[in-house]
Design a protein around this motif. Structure first.
Motif, PDB file in Angstrom:
ATOM      1  N   LEU A  81     -33.513  -3.621 -60.145  1.00  0.00           N
ATOM      2  CA  LEU A  81     -34.246  -2.668 -59.306  1.00  0.00           C
ATOM      3  C   LEU A  81     -34.892  -3.397 -58.139  1.00  0.00           C
ATOM      4  N   SER A  82     -34.747  -2.844 -56.953  1.00  0.00           N
ATOM      5  CA  SER A  82     -35.534  -3.361 -55.835  1.00  0.00           C
ATOM      6  C   SER A  82     -36.990  -2.979 -56.062  1.00  0.00           C
ATOM      7  N   ASP A  83     -37.882  -3.592 -55.318  1.00  0.00           N
ATOM      8  CA  ASP A  83     -39.307  -3.302 -55.479  1.00  0.00           C
ATOM      9  C   ASP A  83     -39.595  -1.825 -55.227  1.00  0.00           C
ATOM     10  N   SER A  84     -38.963  -1.272 -54.181  1.00  0.00           N
ATOM     11  CA  SER A  84     -39.209   0.138 -53.858  1.00  0.00           C
ATOM     12  C   SER A  84     -38.616   1.052 -54.927  1.00  0.00           C
ATOM     13  N   GLU A  85     -37.430   0.712 -55.466  1.00  0.00           N
ATOM     14  CA  GLU A  85     -36.825   1.512 -56.530  1.00  0.00           C
ATOM     15  C   GLU A  85     -37.693   1.500 -57.787  1.00  0.00           C
ATOM     16  N   ARG A  86     -38.235   0.318 -58.076  1.00  0.00           N
ATOM     17  CA  ARG A  86     -39.081   0.220 -59.260  1.00  0.00           C
ATOM     18  C   ARG A  86     -40.337   1.073 -59.100  1.00  0.00           C
ATOM     19  N   LYS A  87     -40.991   0.978 -57.964  1.00  0.00           N
ATOM     20  CA  LYS A  87     -42.225   1.743 -57.738  1.00  0.00           C
ATOM     21  C   LYS A  87     -41.956   3.246 -57.775  1.00  0.00           C
ATOM     22  N   GLN A  88     -40.860   3.661 -57.143  1.00  0.00           N
ATOM     23  CA  GLN A  88     -40.527   5.089 -57.110  1.00  0.00           C
ATOM     24  C   GLN A  88     -40.203   5.597 -58.512  1.00  0.00           C
ATOM     25  N   THR A  89     -39.378   4.835 -59.244  1.00  0.00           N
ATOM     26  CA  THR A  89     -38.987   5.239 -60.596  1.00  0.00           C
ATOM     27  C   THR A  89     -40.202   5.310 -61.511  1.00  0.00           C
ATOM     28  N   TYR A  90     -41.043   4.292 -61.448  1.00  0.00           N
ATOM     29  CA  TYR A  90     -42.239   4.242 -62.298  1.00  0.00           C
ATOM     30  C   TYR A  90     -43.141   5.446 -62.035  1.00  0.00           C
ATOM     31  N   ALA A  91     -43.375   5.747 -60.770  1.00  0.00           N
ATOM     32  CA  ALA A  91     -44.273   6.853 -60.415  1.00  0.00           C
ATOM     33  C   ALA A  91     -43.700   8.191 -60.881  1.00  0.00           C
ATOM     34  N   LEU A  92     -42.397   8.377 -60.744  1.00  0.00           N
ATOM     35  CA  LEU A  92     -41.785   9.651 -61.131  1.00  0.00           C
ATOM     36  C   LEU A  92     -41.752   9.817 -62.650  1.00  0.00           C
ATOM     37  N   LEU A  93     -41.452   8.735 -63.367  1.00  0.00           N
ATOM     38  CA  LEU A  93     -41.449   8.820 -64.830  1.00  0.00           C
ATOM     39  C   LEU A  93     -42.850   9.074 -65.364  1.00  0.00           C
ATOM     40  N   LYS A  94     -43.849   8.547 -64.692  1.00  0.00           N
ATOM     41  CA  LYS A  94     -45.236   8.801 -65.094  1.00  0.00           C
ATOM     42  C   LYS A  94     -45.595  10.282 -64.943  1.00  0.00           C
ATOM     43  N   GLN A  95     -44.938  10.964 -64.012  1.00  0.00           N
ATOM     44  CA  GLN A  95     -45.182  12.402 -63.841  1.00  0.00           C
ATOM     45  C   GLN A  95     -44.641  13.226 -65.010  1.00  0.00           C
ATOM     46  N   LEU A  96     -43.813  12.586 -65.842  1.00  0.00           N
ATOM     47  CA  LEU A  96     -43.245  13.265 -67.007  1.00  0.00           C
ATOM     48  C   LEU A  96     -43.970  12.890 -68.298  1.00  0.00           C
ATOM     49  N   MET A  97     -45.184  12.398 -68.181  1.00  0.00           N
ATOM     50  CA  MET A  97     -45.985  12.094 -69.372  1.00  0.00           C
ATOM     51  C   MET A  97     -46.500  13.395 -70.002  1.00  0.00           C
ATOM     52  N   PRO A  98     -46.809  13.362 -71.318  1.00  0.00           N
ATOM     53  CA  PRO A  98     -46.773  12.214 -72.227  1.00  0.00           C
ATOM     54  C   PRO A  98     -45.371  11.972 -72.801  1.00  0.00           C
ATOM     55  N   TRP A  99     -45.013  10.691 -72.943  1.00  0.00           N
ATOM     56  CA  TRP A  99     -43.761  10.285 -73.563  1.00  0.00           C
ATOM     57  C   TRP A  99     -44.045   9.990 -75.038  1.00  0.00           C
ATOM     58  N   ARG A 100     -43.454  10.781 -75.923  1.00  0.00           N
ATOM     59  CA  ARG A 100     -43.790  10.668 -77.346  1.00  0.00           C
ATOM     60  C   ARG A 100     -42.746   9.930 -78.172  1.00  0.00           C
ATOM     61  N   LYS A 101     -41.447  10.076 -77.850  1.00  0.00           N
ATOM     62  CA  LYS A 101     -40.406   9.440 -78.658  1.00  0.00           C
ATOM     63  C   LYS A 101     -39.620   8.454 -77.812  1.00  0.00           C
ATOM     64  N   GLY A 102     -39.483   7.246 -78.290  1.00  0.00           N
ATOM     65  CA  GLY A 102     -38.784   6.181 -77.585  1.00  0.00           C
ATOM     66  C   GLY A 102     -38.794   4.927 -78.456  1.00  0.00           C
ATOM     67  N   PRO A 103     -38.718   3.746 -77.873  1.00  0.00           N
ATOM     68  CA  PRO A 103     -38.963   3.347 -76.478  1.00  0.00           C
ATOM     69  C   PRO A 103     -37.692   3.262 -75.627  1.00  0.00           C
ATOM     70  N   PHE A 104     -37.937   3.190 -74.300  1.00  0.00           N
ATOM     71  CA  PHE A 104     -36.869   3.056 -73.318  1.00  0.00           C
ATOM     72  C   PHE A 104     -37.193   1.897 -72.369  1.00  0.00           C
ATOM     73  N   GLN A 105     -36.145   1.310 -71.824  1.00  0.00           N
ATOM     74  CA  GLN A 105     -36.311   0.285 -70.785  1.00  0.00           C
ATOM     75  C   GLN A 105     -35.344   0.563 -69.645  1.00  0.00           C
ATOM     76  N   ILE A 106     -35.877   0.532 -68.430  1.00  0.00           N
ATOM     77  CA  ILE A 106     -35.049   0.694 -67.234  1.00  0.00           C
ATOM     78  C   ILE A 106     -35.257  -0.540 -66.373  1.00  0.00           C
ATOM     79  N   GLY A 107     -34.189  -1.307 -66.221  1.00  0.00           N
ATOM     80  CA  GLY A 107     -34.286  -2.541 -65.454  1.00  0.00           C
ATOM     81  C   GLY A 107     -33.924  -3.750 -66.296  1.00  0.00           C
ATOM     82  N   SER A 108     -33.749  -4.857 -65.629  1.00  0.00           N
ATOM     83  CA  SER A 108     -33.326  -6.100 -66.286  1.00  0.00           C
ATOM     84  C   SER A 108     -34.524  -6.881 -66.795  1.00  0.00           C
TER      85      SER A 108
END
Length: 340
Positions: A81-108
């Motif tokens: 992930l580029s820095d901008s992709e990471r920031k955008q992805t993180y912010a958007l996934l946070k808008q889908l809280m609460p995350w109850r079942k996982g875990p997940f990893q996006i990125g290397s």
């Protein structure tokens, strides 16, 4: 830039059911109701947050995954992930809280990945269940009450030919779509999500080789009706995996909380393991066996940065953690496997 992840995923669901209907005509009953099911979950009149959830998924950046690991404890989409992709992805996934079942990893691992540390360590439950199953390879699987889809993805990772997750939560549906966005075609579109409860499905479909109901039975006002609905989705000889809250006791022991249980007001019946075995046999299942009993720990279910509300620790008696706040036995879960 807006993506078409949800539209594409729903199209793949249509195609999967259409292909299934060629040999299993009962799938046509599903197809006839599918437009209503999929439109309802996006209707703001039904779910006030639906437009915001859709927008969050649609704005996720397009990222090329090097590999996707569906069969690892932390479901991992390996990508740089580029820095901008990471920031955008993180912010958007946070808008889908609460995350109850996982875990997940996006990125290397080498480039500061996004790790969705969910309330539940759902991988622990999967580790307890998977050794006792018949093979999932080549099988059609139904996951009832599948939440964000974590276990459904693991079922695909274990080789299932088709996985259909059903859960009526608007939030969980869009969490699944967010993960689908990054997984893309890595599972050959074998994993699908229909945003309805089990009771909305056509009865006696007999479409599935394996049916999972994990963490659902105690929320049902009529447990026998739930067991019959599960049986109706199974082919003859199919396998049911049932995981639910239980209490200690003999074949006649069932706890019916008067008010709340661990602060949940929608808990109705908590049987003993022996009582639950009897229920399954009375419902017409055979070869019923209990394969695991586990007291839920505050390491398995807990508050995290991705689920910031009260969790198990807040629902237990602070002076005696073997009891809930209401004085009931603390959560203990059993997994049973049975045949139709």
């Amino acid at each position: 830039m807006i993506n078409d992840t949800i539209i594409h995923a729903e199209r793949q669901l249509y195609l999967t059911l259409l292909a299934l209907a060629q040999t299993q005509p009962s799938a046509y009953d599903w197809l006839s109701q599918l437009p209503e099911w999929l439109n309802s979950i996006k209707d703001k009149a039904n779910y006030a947050h639906a437009p915001a959830y859709q927008a969050a998924v649609a704005r996720l950046p397009d990222i090329t995954a090097d590999t996707v690991e569906l069969n690892s404890d932390r479901l991992t989409i390996n990508a740089v992930l580029s820095d901008s992709e990471r920031k955008q992805t993180y912010a958007l996934l946070k808008q889908l809280m609460p995350w109850r079942k996982g875990p997940f990893q996006i990125g290397s691992d080498t480039h500061e990945p996004i790790i969705i540390d969910t309330e539940w360590r759902s991988d622990w439950k999967w580790q307890r269940v998977i050794p006792h199953l018949g093979t999932l390879k080549g099988r059609r699987v139904l996951d009832v009450g599948g939440g964000s889809g974590y276990h459904g993805w693991r079922m695909a990772g274990a080789g299932a030919d088709t996985v259909i997750i059903v859960d009526p939560s608007c939030l969980f549906y869009h969490q699944f779509m967010a993960i689908r966005h990054f997984i893309g075609a890595a599972d050959d579109y074998r994993t699908h999500y229909i945003p309805v409860p089990l009771e909305a499905l056509p009865e006696h479909s007999q479409l599935f080789d394996t049916v999972f109901s994990m963490g659902v039975l105690y929320h049902r006002q009529s447990p026998f009706e739930h067991l019959q609905q599960l049986k109706g989705q199974l082919v003859k000889g199919g396998e049911l995996v049932l995981e639910t809250l239980v209490v200690d006791g003999d074949a006649n022991t069932v706890l019916v909380p008067h008010d709340r249980y661990a602060q949940m007001n929608n808990v109705y019946f908590l049987p003993s393991v022996d009582a639950l075995i009897g229920w399954l046999e009375k419902a017409g299942f055979s070869d019923v066996r209990c394969v695991d009993v586990e007291v839920t720990s505050t390491n398995e279910q807990r508050k995290t940065d991705w689920m910031t509300y009260h969790s198990l620790q807040d629902f237990l008696d602070p002076t005696d953690t073997t009891k809930t706040l209401e004085g009931h036995p603390a959560p203990k879960r059993a997994t049973l496997i049975a045949k139709k």
